[in-house]
Design an enzyme around this catalytic site. Structure first.
Site, mmCIF file in Angstrom:
data_model
loop_
_atom_site.group_PDB
_atom_site.id
_atom_site.type_symbol
_atom_site.label_atom_id
_atom_site.label_comp_id
_atom_site.label_asym_id
_atom_site.label_seq_id
_atom_site.Cartn_x
_atom_site.Cartn_y
_atom_site.Cartn_z
ATOM 1 N N GLU A 83 -1.329 14.232 -4.618
ATOM 2 C CA GLU A 83 -1.942 13.123 -5.336
ATOM 3 C C GLU A 83 -3.465 13.236 -5.305
ATOM 4 O O GLU A 83 -4.149 12.981 -6.310
ATOM 5 C CB GLU A 83 -1.484 11.798 -4.729
ATOM 6 N N GLU A 93 1.408 2.326 2.794
ATOM 7 C CA GLU A 93 2.015 1.781 1.564
ATOM 8 C C GLU A 93 3.130 2.701 1.055
ATOM 9 O O GLU A 93 4.196 2.241 0.636
ATOM 10 C CB GLU A 93 0.924 1.606 0.509
ATOM 11 N N HIS A 94 2.883 3.999 1.089
ATOM 12 C CA HIS A 94 3.914 4.956 0.680
ATOM 13 C C HIS A 94 5.106 4.944 1.637
ATOM 14 O O HIS A 94 6.267 4.961 1.221
ATOM 15 C CB HIS A 94 3.330 6.377 0.646
ATOM 16 N N HIS A 138 -3.178 3.449 2.449
ATOM 17 C CA HIS A 138 -2.401 4.005 1.332
ATOM 18 C C HIS A 138 -1.190 4.773 1.836
ATOM 19 O O HIS A 138 -0.106 4.709 1.246
ATOM 20 C CB HIS A 138 -3.316 4.909 0.496
#
Length: 438
Positions: A143, A66-67, A63
């Site tokens: 997040e 991905e960012h 993740h």
């Protein structure tokens, strides 16, 4: 490195959906579906690994990567990426799952070349600049906090972590505050080098395009994806499910969040349409048994549903509800009663037909956009290695009998394999294994 296409035998066609597949010489698989009636093209680079393929020490790195690819490449800043995408009216996005990571863009057909140029650049040439890594840590830590403040997310996360206990499948996709805080540029580069390899990726596209011309463009853009790292990362073994009863007390919540689940077939199981239909009848819509019984007849919950979570080698079926603390046990018992009914009573042909019509409609409507077709192409390739036409899907659904549903219910709905998580201001509430009898 100069890429050339493999011979014609590596190109397959699916006439009913105009699907074509080409394997480039470096092992990258390119899939297209021509949709001449639309003016858009959706394309995506799919990595065949997700959070369950991470080690515990780097949980959340998929993740994080991905960012980070959006933060700049060797030739573009984050602002330039955003500006170029906006200039062509594109929709650039990405997501990370348990088993895949996808980077995708949707544009008008006339803007495919610049869109493909941007997409390939951020996938193939991210810099993972140290200052950007440090900045993004703060974003992802926020997040994580945001999700932990979301009760219906948190109850699923607690249920999952305890159900797949000690296994990567149970770990959060976002990672934890501890793991995310430990990431640096070297962590990301090492992970990227091991996962972003030609044979661990699929490039899919759907819309108003012509296969050969599009493949030539992909060939030019992905020429730097060298076959030096051409091995496919080793996949972890299927985890053992852990039946558990977890009561997590959180006094600040007005509602109790309930998640009851059990093991279910993997994504490519031959009985997948049986379990999809059973899930539809149980809690898959407004006419489902749980919705009608618990919300409409009793008024015990606003949100009540069941859902399938199939993976490459295992799966789960879960029921979720949000209710008040004094109604929690009643909601649980009514849910178990519906599971018992599916085991003991054969569903009616009328109910099964309604579920079949609903499932078929959802699947067909779900394939109307170029974006959904693009995703469907990649997932079918990754999980099945073949493409299922709408007619075949309809035939498989129609072939399911009432006996099939009952037999699968008897196999899945066993109190000793069930897991329950309750989250909320539970007071002195206690739940024992015998309370899950169905």
């Amino acid at each position: 490195m100069s890429l050339t296409l493999v011979d014609e035998a590596a190109i397959t066609k699916n006439a009913s959906r105009n699907i074509r597949k080409t394997v480039l010489s470096n092992g990258l698989l390119v899939l297209t579906e021509s949709m001449p009636h639309v003016r858009s093209v959706s394309m995506g680079a799919w990595v065949g690994s997700g959070s369950r393929d991470e080690t515990a020490g780097v949980n959340g790195v998929s993740h994080f990567v991905e960012h980070m690819v959006f933060k700049g490449t060797t030739s573009r800043s984050a602002q330039q990426i955003a500006r170029e995408v906006d200039t062509i009216g594109g929709n650039l996005d990405a997501f990370t799952g348990k088993e895949t990571v996808c980077f995708n863009i949707k544009v008008l057909d006339e803007n495919v070349p610049p869109a493909l140029d941007v997409l390939s650049d951020l996938v193939l040439h991210p810099t993972f600049a140290p200052e950007d890594v440090e900045r993004e840590k703060g974003v992802i830590l926020e997040e994580i906090k945001m999700d932990e403040d979301n009760p219906d997310y948190l109850v699923h996360e607690v249920w999952t972590q305890n159900f797949w206990k000690g296994d990567a499948l149970g770990r959060p996709i976002l990672g934890t505050a501890k793991t995310v805080s430990s990431f640096d540029q070297r962590t990301l580069l090492n992970f990227y080098a091991g996962q972003f390899t030609p044979r661990n990726m699929v490039f899919s596209a759907a819309g108003n395009l012509e296969h050969d011309a599009f493949v030539a463009q992909v060939e030019r853009e992905f020429g730097s994806l060298a076959a030096s790292g051409d091995s496919v990362p080793v996949k972890v073994d299927a985890p053992r499910a852990t039946p558990h009863i977890t009561l997590k007390r959180k006094k600040s919540l007005e509602q109790v969040q309930l998640c009851l689940g059990m093991p279910a077939p993997p994504v490519n199981d031959s009985r997948r349409y049986v379990v999809y239909l059973m899930n539809t009848m149980l809690g898959g819509g407004m006419s489902s048994r749980l919705f009608q019984t618990i919300r409409e007849d009793r008024g015990l919950a606003y949100s009540i549903y069941s859902e399938m979570n199939p993976f490459r080698d295992t799966g789960s079926l879960c029921v979720y509800a949000g209710t008040s603390v004094d109604k929690t046990l009643e909601v649980l018992q009514l849910t178990l009663r519906e599971l018992r009914r599916l085991k003991e009573e054969t569903v009616s042909e009328v109910e099964l037909k309604r579920a079949k019509d609903q499932l078929k409609s959802n699947m067909v409507i779900g394939l109307e956009s170029s974006g959904s077709r693009m995703a469907n192409l990649a997932r079918q390739q990754m999980y099945f290695g073949r493409f299922t036409g709408v007619d075949e899907i309809m035939h498989e659904i129609e072939a399911v009998s009432t006996t099939d549903v009952q037999e699968l219910a008897q196999e899945l709905f066993k109190p000793e394999t069930m897991a329950l998580t309750l989250l909320g201001n539970l007071g002195t509430m206690k739940i024992e294994r015998e309370d899950l009898a169905c």
